[in-house]
Structures are given as structure tokens and as C-alpha cells.
Design an enzyme around this catalytic site. Sequence first.
Site, PDB file in Angstrom:
ATOM      1  N   LYS A  10       0.821  -1.212   0.000  1.00  0.00           N
ATOM      2  CA  LYS A  10       0.000   0.000   0.000  1.00  0.00           C
ATOM      3  C   LYS A  10       0.862   1.272   0.000  1.00  0.00           C
ATOM      4  CE  LYS A  10      -3.976  -2.161   2.290  1.00  0.00           C
ATOM      5  NZ  LYS A  10      -4.973  -2.015   3.367  1.00  0.00           N
ATOM      6  N   TYR A  50     -12.598  -1.711  -3.491  1.00  0.00           N
ATOM      7  CA  TYR A  50     -13.140  -1.806  -2.126  1.00  0.00           C
ATOM      8  C   TYR A  50     -14.664  -1.657  -2.103  1.00  0.00           C
ATOM      9  CZ  TYR A  50      -8.574  -1.920   0.226  1.00  0.00           C
ATOM     10  OH  TYR A  50      -7.342  -2.293   0.701  1.00  0.00           O
ATOM     11  N   ARG A  86      -2.471 -14.163   4.739  1.00  0.00           N
ATOM     12  CA  ARG A  86      -3.216 -13.497   5.819  1.00  0.00           C
ATOM     13  C   ARG A  86      -2.480 -13.658   7.163  1.00  0.00           C
ATOM     14  NH1 ARG A  86      -7.314 -10.074   4.397  1.00  0.00           N
ATOM     15  NH2 ARG A  86      -8.132 -10.406   6.488  1.00  0.00           N
ATOM     16  N   ASN A 113      -1.989   0.309   6.744  1.00  0.00           N
ATOM     17  CA  ASN A 113      -1.503  -0.944   7.323  1.00  0.00           C
ATOM     18  C   ASN A 113      -0.667  -1.775   6.338  1.00  0.00           C
ATOM     19  OD1 ASN A 113      -3.563  -1.794   5.718  1.00  0.00           O
ATOM     20  ND2 ASN A 113      -4.784  -2.732   7.341  1.00  0.00           N
ATOM     21  N   HIS A 116      -2.192  -5.432   1.552  1.00  0.00           N
ATOM     22  CA  HIS A 116      -3.489  -6.078   1.344  1.00  0.00           C
ATOM     23  C   HIS A 116      -3.248  -7.526   0.949  1.00  0.00           C
ATOM     24  CE1 HIS A 116      -7.482  -6.955  -0.249  1.00  0.00           C
ATOM     25  NE2 HIS A 116      -6.839  -7.562  -1.235  1.00  0.00           N
ATOM     26  N   GLU A 127     -10.045 -10.158  -7.525  1.00  0.00           N
ATOM     27  CA  GLU A 127      -9.010  -9.125  -7.393  1.00  0.00           C
ATOM     28  C   GLU A 127      -7.908  -9.294  -8.440  1.00  0.00           C
ATOM     29  OE1 GLU A 127      -9.761  -8.264  -2.633  1.00  0.00           O
ATOM     30  OE2 GLU A 127      -7.949  -9.360  -3.214  1.00  0.00           O
TER      31      GLU A 127
END
Length: 142
Positions: A10, A50, A86, A113, A116, A127
Site C-alpha cells: 500500500k 473496495y 493473511r 496498514n 493487502h 481481485e
Amino acid sequence: MKEHTFSIIKPDAMKARQAGEILSRLEKAGFEVVALRLRRLTPAEAEGFYYVHRERPFFRSLCDFMSSGPCITMVLESENAIARLREIMGATDPAKAAPGTIRGDLASSIEANCIHGSDAPETARFEIAYFFPGIELVRSER
Ligand code: GDP
């Protein structure tokens, strides 16, 4: 089973020059980078990506943040890539992410953060197609 997942380094991580550190962690964790592009999302691209969060109070702020600077979009491959990424990313809120995870070690806020990662097989398919339309991903033999 080898699997593909979608990831974004990000804009906050790009600005903090953490892209190399994040890619290194992903490679050391056994992921193959099978597609990669440096890009700057338009607000409309961020909104489409999103879309599931469109009713959330942070949606506008999130889309502004995601289009605030360059990011790196990637397709990663490994055994159980979706769940493994994750785990390595850590919890959404870095204050709650375990030490040793990317967000736990590097991220600064629940919004900024660093990374992604797709949360399910259908999301990963959507995605990957959203950011790499028409790409033919050959499973790596490395
Ligand atoms: P993820 O799957 O861990 O990335 O988390 P979500 O799908 O729930 O949220 C998507 C992204 O929205 C997160 O990675 C954050 O960048 C952002 N986000 C999530 N929750 C919040 C929040 O409470 N406030 C703000 N400002 N951003 C948030």
C-alpha cells in the site's frame, strides 16, 4: 495445493520505503511473485476494488489513502497462499497484529496498514482479474 492470491503493497509502505522489506519477507516465507506492477490507483479504481466496503464509515478515507501515491499490485503463489498471506500480514489493526507479522512490525494505523491480501478464493479470483485482466498465470515450477 498451490494457489494464487492477490496482494498490494500500500501507499504508506511505499512512502516509508518498506517495499523491499515486504517483498523480502514474502520471498523468505516461500511465496513466488508471479505478476507485479507498480501503479498509482485512481480514486475510481480504489472505489471499485473496495466496493464491498462502500457502506462503511471509513470508505471515503480508505479510497483517498489508496489513491494517494504509488502502490505495488502483485499475484503471489504458494501452497495455501490465501491463508498463509493473511497469517504473515497479521491483523488489520497493527495494534492487534502479532509481533513478527508485516503489519505488527511495520504498519502505523488501522488504515495505513502496509499490505493487502485476498481473504478467500472468490475474492482472490475477482481481485486478480480486476488488476491483471486477461493475464494467464502459469503455475511456477521453481
Ligand atoms: P483486511 O482484509 O485486513 O485488509 O481488512 P478489511 O477488509 O476489513 O478492510 C480493508 C481495509 O480497510 C483495511 O486493510 C484498512 O486499510 C481499511 N480499514 C479497515 N478497518 C478500518 C477502520 O476501522 N478505519 C479505517 N480508517 N480504515 C479501516
